[in-house]
Design a protein around this motif. Structure first.
Motif, PDB file in Angstrom:
ATOM      1  N   ARG A   1      -4.103   9.243 -55.310  1.00  0.00           N
ATOM      2  CA  ARG A   1      -3.637  10.332 -55.060  1.00  0.00           C
ATOM      3  C   ARG A   1      -4.165  10.757 -53.536  1.00  0.00           C
ATOM      4  N   SER A   2      -3.338  11.615 -52.731  1.00  0.00           N
ATOM      5  CA  SER A   2      -3.872  11.907 -51.553  1.00  0.00           C
ATOM      6  C   SER A   2      -3.830  13.371 -51.348  1.00  0.00           C
ATOM      7  N   LEU A   3      -4.873  14.037 -50.943  1.00  0.00           N
ATOM      8  CA  LEU A   3      -5.294  15.466 -50.884  1.00  0.00           C
ATOM      9  C   LEU A   3      -4.605  15.976 -49.740  1.00  0.00           C
ATOM     10  N   LEU A   4      -3.727  17.197 -50.105  1.00  0.00           N
ATOM     11  CA  LEU A   4      -3.188  17.747 -48.838  1.00  0.00           C
ATOM     12  C   LEU A   4      -4.309  18.820 -48.441  1.00  0.00           C
ATOM     13  N   LEU A   5      -4.571  19.239 -47.137  1.00  0.00           N
ATOM     14  CA  LEU A   5      -5.357  20.199 -46.714  1.00  0.00           C
ATOM     15  C   LEU A   5      -4.882  21.225 -46.200  1.00  0.00           C
ATOM     16  N   THR A   6      -5.462  22.325 -46.256  1.00  0.00           N
ATOM     17  CA  THR A   6      -5.118  23.937 -45.690  1.00  0.00           C
ATOM     18  C   THR A   6      -6.387  24.492 -45.156  1.00  0.00           C
TER      19      THR A   6
END
Length: 190
Positions: free
Chosen positions: A96-101
């Motif tokens: 999985r690839s973490l989405l950043l905010t």
């Protein structure tokens, strides 16, 4: 310019671009959303599809309450969508690839570093009023992309995207596999 100065300048130029040439760049090629059974709706828009060395790609996720009663939304980390990831379809969770905010930095419930991610897993519940929408922007950093192809939008630690119920209702409904994002590798050649 003498030969020695030219060779020195050429060597410095090659070394200076070596880091850029070794990093793969990507493109958020497409997104799709399936309808959620109930008054809650999800939309996903590519606001910046290029995932380059200089700039991450961006996705704007919007949740809508199309009903006439408030909806309670439950998640962990940050409200309303929590820690999100893109998980390649048919793969294990380690890809999985973490989405950043920016919201990660605004809470003490989440810690995201270059090499790891932690959450206190405390459930967060808040309400979305009737006929109201909420948009959150997430970024995809090229260093966090594990694979290209079709990815499911999921929670980072567990697959559900979120849980919700109509205000005053007893049963929580879990939303999983409501959206997909397709990532392609960009060609570095003209």
């Amino acid at each position: 310019m003498n030969r020695r100065a030219f060779l020195g300048l050429a060597s410095a130029s090659v070394l200076g671009t070596a880091g850029c040439l070794g990093r793969t760049e990507y493109k958020i090629e497409s997104t799709s959303v399936v309808s959620i059974d109930g008054p809650l709706a999800l939309d996903i828009e590519r606001t910046d599809p290029s995932v380059t060395v200089d700039s991450p790609g961006e996705l704007a996720l919007t949740i809508d309450n199309d009903g006439d009663r408030a909806i309670q939304i439950r998640n962990t980390g940050i409200w309303p969508l929590g820690l999100l990831a893109l998980s390649p379809q048919g793969s294990d969770s380690m890809a999985r690839s973490l989405l950043l905010t920016d919201a990660y930095a605004e809470t003490d419930r989440v810690e995201v570093t270059r090499n790891g991610t932690e959450s206190n897993n405390e459930p967060l519940v808040d309400s979305l009023d009737p006929e109201t929408s909420l948009t959150v922007t997430y970024r995809l950093d090229g260093d966090r992309v594990r694979r290209t192809g079709i990815h499911d939008l999921r929670g980072y630690f567990e697959p559900p995207l979120l849980s919700f119920r109509v205000q005053g209702g007893a049963d929580w409904r879990t939303v999983t596999d409501a959206a997909t994002v397709t990532i392609a590798e960009l060609s570095m050649l003209p």
